[in-house]
Design a protein around this motif. Sequence first.
Motif, PDB file in Angstrom:
ATOM      1  N   GLY A 104       0.789  -1.217   0.000  1.00 42.25           N
ATOM      2  CA  GLY A 104       0.000   0.000   0.000  1.00 42.25           C
ATOM      3  C   GLY A 104       0.825   1.272   0.000  1.00 42.25           C
ATOM      4  O   GLY A 104       0.327   2.351   0.336  1.00 42.25           O
ATOM      5  N   TRP A 148       0.484   3.327  -5.302  1.00 44.04           N
ATOM      6  CA  TRP A 148      -0.855   3.081  -5.850  1.00 44.04           C
ATOM      7  C   TRP A 148      -0.936   3.687  -7.241  1.00 44.04           C
ATOM      8  O   TRP A 148      -0.509   4.827  -7.454  1.00 44.04           O
ATOM      9  N   GLN A 188      -2.423   1.131   3.125  1.00 45.41           N
ATOM     10  CA  GLN A 188      -3.719   0.881   2.493  1.00 45.41           C
ATOM     11  C   GLN A 188      -4.778   1.869   2.966  1.00 45.41           C
ATOM     12  O   GLN A 188      -5.638   2.295   2.181  1.00 45.41           O
ATOM     13  N   CYS A 226      -5.146  -2.636  -5.557  1.00 45.36           N
ATOM     14  CA  CYS A 226      -4.943  -2.348  -4.133  1.00 45.36           C
ATOM     15  C   CYS A 226      -6.176  -1.727  -3.494  1.00 45.36           C
ATOM     16  O   CYS A 226      -6.190  -1.452  -2.308  1.00 45.36           O
ATOM     17  N   HIS A 227      -7.205  -1.435  -4.278  1.00 49.40           N
ATOM     18  CA  HIS A 227      -8.407  -0.832  -3.699  1.00 49.40           C
ATOM     19  C   HIS A 227      -9.636  -1.626  -4.102  1.00 49.40           C
ATOM     20  O   HIS A 227      -9.740  -2.032  -5.240  1.00 49.40           O
TER      21      HIS A 227
END
Length: 324
Positions: free
Chosen positions: A242, A245, A300, A323-324
């Motif tokens: 995280g 991004w 994150q 990552c999301h």
Amino acid sequence: MCHYGKAKKICEDLICSKSLDGELNALIFRMPPVLNKSDSSNIGKLINLSKTPIPIISIAQGDFNKRSFISFENIKIVINKIKDLDYAFISIGGGGLISGMACVLKKYNPKIKILGVEPIYSNVMTNSIKSNKPEIFDTLKNKTIADTLAAPFAGDITFEFVKEFVDEIINVSEQEMIDSLRIMIERLKIIPEPAASACLAPILFNKIKINPNSKCLVVVCGGNIDPTVLHRVIDHGLAVDGRLWRFTATVSDRPGGMAKLTQVIADAGASVLEINHDRAFSGPEVFSTTVEVTVETADQDHIEALHKQLCEADFGVASATGCH
């Protein structure tokens, strides 16, 4: 031929080597001259067949095949530390390194638990233990980043050593080795090769139950990693963690559109690493465009907060990194 019993006896006979000036300088294994060249295919890295003595105990050397001698006082310190260890984590390719080390560790500390570590995509010794015979591995199909552990077979002699001296073999994933490598670089200030970072993975990812008061030896067996591979590994690790991004956003193609986007990113406390502006493939809307943005974030939670602020500012956002 040098059979297992004979090799084992040689490994248990620790002798001291003297330098040219007569000073005691190393604890070594020395092979007798009766062995011929054909024996090397069986013994592999376990014992060097040359006439030059090779030290088998070294401190912070990284590469255990280097002919770097240490003082006898340091050897005594190492031996005393060995007697106090509870676990030793050693990587396994063909089995040479773990065979030699396990033999010595068990000699000075019979209670120590020797734990071998193999990549799950190259676990020829694990398969050999299961089948109770040395197995082979097609290295052309190697998928592991720890290429130095992708041995084409388990050696006949090293297989016997592993069976006798190694208590358990733990398989680790590619992601676990990558995360372990990144942590070792960042926290320990060590740049290991993946074969070495594999040894820390069982501890980091709780693959074995260890008493919090236990004393563990993690063998950092080398630093032979290509800089381009290292760069990719670090970036991948940062993305998973995280701290990087990448996302795409639709912005106005009028003056100030890009400035508004970067201001939102700045207000969220993120740092722009890269922006790619794409007009040609942004669709039929001529007054808007798509940009691909890579940002540095803290974790994150920071990504979540940035994503929320971008949406509140009416930017259509799609994550490009998962990552999301």
